[in-house]
Design an enzyme around this catalytic site. Structure first.
Site, short mmCIF file in Angstrom:
data_model
loop_
_atom_site.label_atom_id
_atom_site.label_comp_id
_atom_site.label_asym_id
_atom_site.label_seq_id
_atom_site.Cartn_x
_atom_site.Cartn_y
_atom_site.Cartn_z
N ASP A 131 -0.44 -10.24 -0.53
CA ASP A 131 -0.93 -11.07 0.58
C ASP A 131 -1.46 -10.13 1.67
O ASP A 131 -0.79 -9.17 2.06
CB ASP A 131 0.21 -11.93 1.15
CG ASP A 131 -0.29 -12.94 2.17
OD1 ASP A 131 -0.14 -14.14 1.92
OD2 ASP A 131 -0.84 -12.52 3.21
N ILE A 132 -2.65 -10.43 2.13
CA ILE A 132 -3.30 -9.55 3.09
C ILE A 132 -2.53 -9.50 4.42
O ILE A 132 -2.59 -8.50 5.15
CB ILE A 132 -4.77 -10.01 3.30
CG1 ILE A 132 -5.65 -8.86 3.74
CG2 ILE A 132 -4.87 -11.21 4.21
CD1 ILE A 132 -7.13 -9.15 3.57
N GLN B 100 -0.45 -25.44 4.38
CA GLN B 100 -1.38 -24.75 3.47
C GLN B 100 -2.66 -24.40 4.22
O GLN B 100 -3.20 -25.22 4.97
CB GLN B 100 -1.70 -25.64 2.26
CG GLN B 100 -2.51 -24.94 1.19
CD GLN B 100 -2.70 -25.78 -0.07
OE1 GLN B 100 -2.42 -26.99 -0.07
NE2 GLN B 100 -3.19 -25.16 -1.13
N HIS C 26 -1.05 -21.41 -4.87
CA HIS C 26 -0.43 -20.08 -4.84
C HIS C 26 1.00 -20.21 -4.34
O HIS C 26 1.33 -21.13 -3.59
CB HIS C 26 -1.23 -19.11 -3.96
CG HIS C 26 -1.34 -19.58 -2.55
ND1 HIS C 26 -2.28 -20.51 -2.15
CD2 HIS C 26 -0.64 -19.27 -1.45
CE1 HIS C 26 -2.14 -20.74 -0.86
NE2 HIS C 26 -1.14 -20.00 -0.41
N HIS D 11 4.06 -17.94 -2.42
CA HIS D 11 4.42 -16.72 -1.70
C HIS D 11 5.75 -16.19 -2.22
O HIS D 11 6.73 -16.95 -2.30
CB HIS D 11 4.61 -17.00 -0.20
CG HIS D 11 3.37 -17.40 0.51
ND1 HIS D 11 2.67 -16.53 1.31
CD2 HIS D 11 2.70 -18.58 0.57
CE1 HIS D 11 1.62 -17.16 1.84
NE2 HIS D 11 1.62 -18.41 1.40
P1 AMP Z 1 -0.95 -20.57 2.75
O1 AMP Z 1 -0.79 -20.81 4.23
O2 AMP Z 1 0.30 -20.81 1.98
O3 AMP Z 1 -2.14 -21.34 2.20
O4 AMP Z 1 -1.21 -19.01 2.62
C1 AMP Z 1 -2.44 -18.41 2.48
C2 AMP Z 1 -2.18 -16.93 2.45
O5 AMP Z 1 -3.31 -16.29 1.90
C3 AMP Z 1 -1.93 -16.29 3.83
O6 AMP Z 1 -0.62 -15.72 3.85
C4 AMP Z 1 -3.02 -15.21 3.94
O7 AMP Z 1 -2.55 -14.01 4.51
C5 AMP Z 1 -3.41 -15.03 2.48
N1 AMP Z 1 -4.79 -14.59 2.27
C6 AMP Z 1 -5.91 -15.17 2.75
N2 AMP Z 1 -7.00 -14.50 2.32
C7 AMP Z 1 -6.54 -13.47 1.55
C8 AMP Z 1 -7.17 -12.42 0.83
N3 AMP Z 1 -8.51 -12.28 0.81
N4 AMP Z 1 -6.40 -11.55 0.16
C9 AMP Z 1 -5.05 -11.68 0.18
N5 AMP Z 1 -4.40 -12.65 0.83
C10 AMP Z 1 -5.14 -13.54 1.52
#
Ligand code: AMP
Ligand code: ZN
Length: 137
Positions: free
Chosen positions: A30-31, A93, A99, A101
């Site tokens: 996760d970024i 979300q 996905h 975490h």
């Molecule tokens: P959610 O709120 O559960 O939909 O989480 C989305 C997650 O995606 C967040 O924790 C972001 O940090 C992660 N994210 C968004 N874009 C990227 C990316 N390009 N590479 C890795 N993680 C990402």
């Protein structure tokens, strides 16, 4: 899905830091890295959320979570690990491609999820359970 950031990661059109890949899933860092070792397990074929997964994808995601979680624990020795998965804006979300975490946890790490319990009477629980069971029959 042409506009989906995780589909682009699966297709290799934008960079990611991968930790595991198999037929149905891709696990990558996760970024945001809430804590070191924070990994996302995504399905490869686009599904917006849990409700759009087929059984094969759901099983594959669970298997990958189980496997990668063990590796995170060995690598980072966290005090705990939260498995967090949001479906829909109201659930928090932000990326609408399924996905999970895998989030290493430590006491006082600032991660919060408020849990406003209602503790209803047992008859209320029974009523809720009946509604769900009727749809599982
Ligand atoms: P959610 O709120 O559960 O939909 O989480 C989305 C997650 O995606 C967040 O924790 C972001 O940090 C992660 N994210 C968004 N874009 C990227 C990316 N390009 N590479 C890795 N993680 C990402
Ligand atoms: Zn997608």
């Amino acid at each position: 899905m042409t506009d989906c950031v995780f589909c682009k990661i699966v297709a290799g059109q934008i960079p990611s830091t991968k930790v595991h890949e198999d037929q149905h899933t891709l696990a990558f860092m996760d970024i945001g890295q809430v804590n070191p070792g924070h990994v996302l397990v995504a399905v490869k074929r686009h599904a917006a959320n849990l409700f759009e997964l087929d059984a094969e994808q759901a099983e594959a995601a669970a298997r990958t979570c189980h496997r990668v979680a063990q590796a995170i624990r060995e690598a980072f020795a966290p005090e705990g690990l939260s498995v967090y998965q949001a479906n829909g804006r109201a659930a928090g979300q932000t990326v609408y491609h399924y996905h999970v975490h895998l989030l290493p946890r430590h006491a006082g790490d600032g991660m919060e999820l408020t849990w406003p319990v209602k503790n209803p009477p047992r008859e209320t629980l029974a009523g809720y359970a009946e509604k769900i069971k009727a749809r599982l029959a």
